[in-house]
Design an enzyme around this catalytic site. Sequence first.
Site: not given
Lengths: 356, 356
Positions: B93, B135-137
């Site tokens: 993200h 830090l991902e979705m």
Amino acid sequence: MRKTLLTAAIAVAFGAVSMSAAIAAKSDSVPKPDKDEPIQPIAAAKVKNKAMVDLGAKLFFDPRLSNSGFISCNSCHNLSLGGTDNLETSIGHGWSRGPINSPTVLNSALNIAQFWDGRAKDLREQAGGPIANPLEMANTHVLAVQQIQSIPGYVAEFKKVFGTEKVDIEKITEAIAAFEETLMTPNSRFDQWLKGNTKAITKTEYEGYQLFKSAGCIACHNGINIGGNSFQKMGVVEEYKTANPAQGRAGVSGKDADRFNFKVPTLRNVELTYPYFHDGAADTLTQAVDIMGRLQLGRKFTDDENAKIVAFLKTLTGDQPKFEFPIIPPSVDATPRPKPWEKSAAQVEAEKAAKK
Amino acid sequence: MRKTLLTAAIAVAFGAVSMSAAIAAKSDSVPKPDKDEPIQPIAAAKVKNKAMVDLGAKLFFDPRLSNSGFISCNSCHNLSLGGTDNLETSIGHGWSRGPINSPTVLNSALNIAQFWDGRAKDLREQAGGPIANPLEMANTHVLAVQQIQSIPGYVAEFKKVFGTEKVDIEKITEAIAAFEETLMTPNSRFDQWLKGNTKAITKTEYEGYQLFKSAGCIACHNGINIGGNSFQKMGVVEEYKTANPAQGRAGVSGKDADRFNFKVPTLRNVELTYPYFHDGAADTLTQAVDIMGRLQLGRKFTDDENAKIVAFLKTLTGDQPKFEFPIIPPSVDATPRPKPWEKSAAQVEAEKAAKK
């Protein structure tokens, strides 16, 4: 409506169907299409060159065409989602805020030109654009070609398809365009009706279509792609207010008169291609129909009218493309590795150009 | 080699094959596998519940599970690319630099646990992680469930699969895991050899495998997934130097002794899953084999030895999963729209938690 009653009456008179079937026909059928409807059904795609289409599918899904190794054509023209990303404007390299709403790739081969401002004459020319756009894939054509050329699995396919192992951007975009040309969506319920199945759409949907015609929507949204075949001013009767800086055809022609002239978007699969307009500002079809009515036609649709038009628009969803998810040839040791957090190739190019 | 000659000799003695075939066998065949090889062939996936697998495939490809509406499971575990993103560490993200290299989702159901540090006991538990990782979705489970619950096409599928229209994160992750369990890659050339086809691999590849065993690689990379079944220290003989802050099992157990203990990655499809190690620092198999030899085994492989092991590793690429690209049910008016450039839901949650 008169036609439905007549059909039912004939059925009863001839005793061809039972009374209950006649009643069902009366309530479930709508009139047949006129002989000269301004919208034509779409045909299934014909694959001319399967090897090229298969190669194009791989390239369409290959994020290595982008500088980051993360963004593919499918990122913004997602074939799971109606050939769009369903975002106001797209997310590009470095989480850039894209300049404009991603138009659907579905049935796009039928459009008069590509991009909202029509600056690419066809899909082949279009495909090269996002690869080198600093806000999109942020690559250069030179680096994209080097990347693909370094991958033996691709080179073998280029040899098979083009008769040469030499990869260039023209061949890459030709293959991508060949794949995109297969992304047709036949068999929508509306097309079934156009072909004579009077039970394919409901009375409400039929009435929505009649209103779509009588109110004037059809003036721009017509033909086989129900749009996509002309450029029109956004905001004819009333000005369209947006923070989006896109100028439409004026950016291509340089003519002030072309300001806010955009390619009319296709309405096929419009249920899937939200949000709407070049700035993606309308979240729902209800909003889009309302705004279009006021700004383009000077007409405030009632809630009932709006709902009927929306019901009609939802009959335009066709069979989505079916294909096996492509397995892409792997990089080898010699393939340059992406550096997603460094300055992108397109940015470096842009800075060089600015210095000159 | 002795076995090959013997086989050829027997063939000639019994006259069972022609002389030329015997010569071909001599030059093209390698010895048969031992009865107790430390690696076992992988079986094709058995689909237990097709409706659930189909639902899971849609969710796996659905970017609406992420806060941006842009990142799906497939973004980092790309099934076109060996179930990885082929990046050092993943892009998340807001173009976040992910903390660790994305392990392949292929054959992952066979692993002892999920994530490099094994903090998720199974695929179901794993699937919930990236959804809520800032830090991902960068979503929250609550918002992800709201999103899916708002989509009638999904609700109908949940009803069919789970017997209820109520969506929750457990059902979402169960369906995703069911799809992931089908992502097996049988029929690699090495597996063909294990099953008795002595022509499936070359002499060099066979020698690479023998060296892989005799040098000690097999101590950790063994079993059906050729790894994935134990945690081992990265840097046994020599320290592994990296800027990546990941601590391995120590982050889960809290024990200092577990520092740099990572789950041993599978070597199946390793040709496709570059770059290598938890920090993605090794671009090529040649580099990875060299580093592993020195740091784990205290052995500097010669170029010839290295090349043989790499040749063996490339025989581990199996049949990649074949499936029709899923068409995902569209959002409706009530579905919350993503706001990719606003602070993410996971960031807001994290800030709230920090304030408490």
